[in-house]
Design an enzyme around this catalytic site. Structure first.
Site, short mmCIF file in Angstrom:
data_model
loop_
_atom_site.label_atom_id
_atom_site.label_comp_id
_atom_site.label_asym_id
_atom_site.label_seq_id
_atom_site.Cartn_x
_atom_site.Cartn_y
_atom_site.Cartn_z
N SER A 129 0.82 -0.87 0.17
CA SER A 129 0.32 0.00 0.00
C SER A 129 0.83 1.17 -0.02
O SER A 129 1.49 1.58 -0.83
CB SER A 129 -1.03 -0.06 1.35
OG SER A 129 -2.18 1.36 1.23
N ASP A 148 -2.23 6.53 -3.51
CA ASP A 148 -1.27 5.76 -3.03
C ASP A 148 -1.30 4.85 -3.65
O ASP A 148 -1.76 4.55 -4.83
CB ASP A 148 -1.89 5.15 -1.42
CG ASP A 148 -2.88 3.95 -1.48
OD1 ASP A 148 -3.59 4.11 -1.97
OD2 ASP A 148 -2.82 3.69 -0.10
N ASP A 188 -0.80 1.11 -4.64
CA ASP A 188 -1.84 0.42 -4.27
C ASP A 188 -3.39 0.63 -4.72
O ASP A 188 -4.67 0.12 -5.16
CB ASP A 188 -2.08 -0.85 -3.67
CG ASP A 188 -3.33 -0.94 -2.22
OD1 ASP A 188 -2.64 0.31 -1.96
OD2 ASP A 188 -3.29 -1.79 -1.65
N ASP A 231 -6.12 1.85 -3.12
CA ASP A 231 -6.68 1.53 -1.69
C ASP A 231 -8.16 3.04 -1.56
O ASP A 231 -8.48 2.91 -0.41
CB ASP A 231 -6.85 0.12 -1.76
CG ASP A 231 -5.93 0.57 -0.49
OD1 ASP A 231 -5.32 1.61 0.12
OD2 ASP A 231 -5.62 -0.11 0.28
#
Length: 452
Positions: free
Chosen positions: A104, A246, A248, A250
Site C-alpha cells: 500500500s 497511494d 495500491d 485503495d
C-alpha cells in the site's frame, strides 16, 4: 512465530520478513484452508493474483503462483493492478480466491500479501488464523497434500483485467466529467495505467504525474502521503481539482483548485450528500472511525445524516457496513468504501465519484467541501507507558472528564493505545488550535503520571 496477519494482511520488508518461502507457504496453506472450508467443493478452484509495481512483487508473485498451482488451484495472473481491481475481478470472474501483493502506502522495500475470499471480500479473521495454523504445522513437519498429474493448477495471464475493471468504474458513474481539468498523482503505483484511462474515458482533461513506475519509485515523494507535488501542479495547470492515490490505490485524497487539501472526511461528506440526493445513501447513514474529525460528525448531524462510528481501520468500517446494509463509509486517511460498487476501499472509484459531483453541480470542490469545517486536531504520542491500563485508570478517567468539560460540545478527547508499540496516542480537537494544544499537553502529562 508471532501472528503474521495484521489488520491488512501480511506485511514486512521483502526478502527479509516477507520471503519467497513465506509467500509460497501461506499460499499453499490458504488453498488448503479454503478447500477444508468447502469453498472449492464440486469444481476446480481458481485464484486471481495481482500486484503493485514494486520490484519485490515480481519474485513474490512467482512464489504465490507456484504455491497455489502446486495445491491444485488454477491461477489467473492479472499483473500490475490496484488492490480494489483484484477484489473486483475476484468477484466478477467467479474466482474462489484473490491474492494481492502490495504494501500500500509503505516505502518500496516493504511488501505484503492480502487474500480475498469468493466475491472479493477480505478473508474473515478466523480463516486468517486457520491459514497461520496450517502454515505453522507444515513448518514443524506436517506434510502438504500435493496433487499430481492433471490435478496440479494451471497458470495463465489474464490481460483483459485492466479493461474490464476500467469499464466497471466508468459504467457506475452517475454522470460524465466533460469540461473538468484534473491532475492525477498515481504515486508511481498500481493505478498508473488504470486511473488515467478511467478518467479519460469519463471525459476529463488530464494532467498526470507520478505515473511512471520503475519498481523502485513507488510512494517516493508523491501520491496521497506526499501532496505537495499535486498541490503545485493543480495551481500551475489551472486545474479544477487534483486526485492522489497511494501505491495500491485503495485510498484517495484530493486537492481543490486553490491547492488546498481535501481529506477523507471531507470527501465522505461530499459523497454522502451526493448519494442522498440520488437516494443511494441507505438509511441516510455514513460510517467512519473514531479518528474522524468532529467537524465531520457535526456537519452530518446538521445535514440530517446519521453518523455511525467504528474502531480505527477500514476493515471495521466495512464490517459495520455489511452487517447493517449501509452504502458509504471510510476513513480520514482516504479509504472510502462505496459498497454498491466495490467490496473494499477504491481510490480510483472515489476520485471519479468526487469529480462527478463537481461536474454535476458546477460548483468548485472547495465550495462542496465547505459543508464541513475541520476542527483543529492535535495528536501527541506518549511512549513508555502501560497502555493496557488506559481504560482502567481512575486518575486518567478524571483527567479526561475534566478535559471534556473544558472543551464542551465543540471539542473532544480520544486516548488510544498503539497496537504495535508501548505508547498511548492522545488526540484532542477543539474550537481553536491553542486550546487543543493546551488540553493535549495536560492530558499527555496525565497519561505519563497515571500509566508511567
Amino acid at each position: 512465530m508471532g501472528r503474521l496477519f495484521g489488520t491488512d494482511g501480511v506485511r514486512g520488508v521483502a526478502n527479509a520478513d516477507l520471503t519467497a518461502e513465506l509467500a509460497l507457504g501461506l499460499s499453499v496453506a490458504a488453498a488448503h484452508v479454503l478447500a477444508e472450508a468447502g469453498t472449492f467443493a464440486g469444481h476446480r478452484a481458481t485464484a486471481v493474483v495481482g500486484r503493485d509495481p514494486r520490484a519485490s512483487g515480481e519474485f513474490l508473485e512467482a512464489a504465490v503462483v507456484a504455491g497455489l498451482a502446486s495445491a491444485g488451484v488454477d491461477v489467473l495472473r492479472v499483473g500490475v493492478l490496484p488492490t480494489p481491481a483484484v477484489a473486483h475481478l475476484t468477484g466478477a470472474l467467479g474466482a474462489d480466491l484473490g491474492v494481492m501483493l502490495s504494501a500500500s502506502h509503505n516505502a518500496m522495500p516493504d511488501n505484503g500479501i492480502k487474500f480475498f475470499a469468493r466475491g472479493g471480500h477480505k478473508l474473515a479473521d478466523e480463516l486468517e488464523d486457520r491459514i497461520e495454523s496450517v502454515y505453522a504445522d507444515h513448518r514443524t513437519g506436517a506434510p502438504w497434500d500435493r496433487p499430481t498429474g492433471s490435478g496440479v493448477g494451471r497458470v495463465r495471464d489474464y490481460d483483459e483485467g485492466l479493461d474490464q475493471y476500467v469499464a466497471h468504474l466508468v459504467g457506475v458513474l452517475p454522470n460524465r466529467l466533460d469540461g473538468l481539468k484534473i491532475v492525477l498523482d498515481e504515486a508511481h503505483g498500481a493505478a498508473s495505467r488504470v486511473s488515467p484511462e478511467a478518467f479519460a474515458r469519463a471525459g476529463a482533461e488530464l494532467v498526470t504525474i507520478g505515473a511512471v513506475p520503475d519498481g523502485l519509485n513507488i510512494n517516493d515523494g508523491c501520491g496521497s502521503t506526499h501532496l505537495d507535488l499535486l498541490k503545485a501542479a493543480v495551481v500551475e495547470h489551472g486545474a479544477d481539482l487534483g486526485i492522489a492515490h497511494d501505491g495500491d490505490a485503495d485510498r484517495c485524497l484530493a486537492v481543490d483548485h486553490t491547492g488546498a487539501e481535501v481529506d477523507g472526511d471531507q470527501i465522505l461528506a461530499v459523497l454522502a450528500l451526493a448519494m442522498r440526493e440520488r437516494e443511494a445513501l441507505r438509511s441516510d447513514t455514513v460510517v467512519a472511525t473514531v479518528m474522524s474529525n468532529l467537524g465531520f460528525k457535526l456537519a452530518m448531524e446538521r445535514e440530517g445524516i446519521r453518523f455511525v462510528q467504528t474502531g480505527v481501520g477500514d476493515r471495521y468500517v466495512l464490517e459495520e457496513m455489511k452487517e447493517h446494509g449501509y452504502a458509504l463509509g471510510g476513513e480520514q486517511s482516504g479509504h472510502v468504501i462505496i459498497l454498491d460498487h466495490a467490496t473494499t476501499g477504491d481510490g480510483t472509484l472515489t476520485g471519479l465519484m468526487l469529480a462527478a459531483r463537481v461536474a454535476q453541480t458546477g460548483r468548485t470542490l472547495r465550495d462542496l467541501a465547505s459543508v464541513m469545517e475541520r476542527l483543529p486536531q492535535v495528536l501527541v504520542n506518549v511512549p513508555d507507558v502501560d497502555k493496557s491500563r488506559v481504560t482502567s485508570s481512575a486518575e486518567l478517567a478524571t483527567a479526561v472528564a475534566e478535559a471534556e468539560r473544558e472543551l464542551g460540545s465543540t471539542g473532544r478527547v480520544l486516548l488510544r493505545p498503539s497496537g504495535t508499540e508501548p505508547l498511548v496516542r492522545v488526540m484532542v480537537e477543539a474550537a481553536d488550535i491553542e486550546q487543543a494544544r493546551s488540553v493535549a499537553g495536560r492530558l499527555a502529562d496525565s497519561v505519563k503520571s497515571a500509566l508511567g
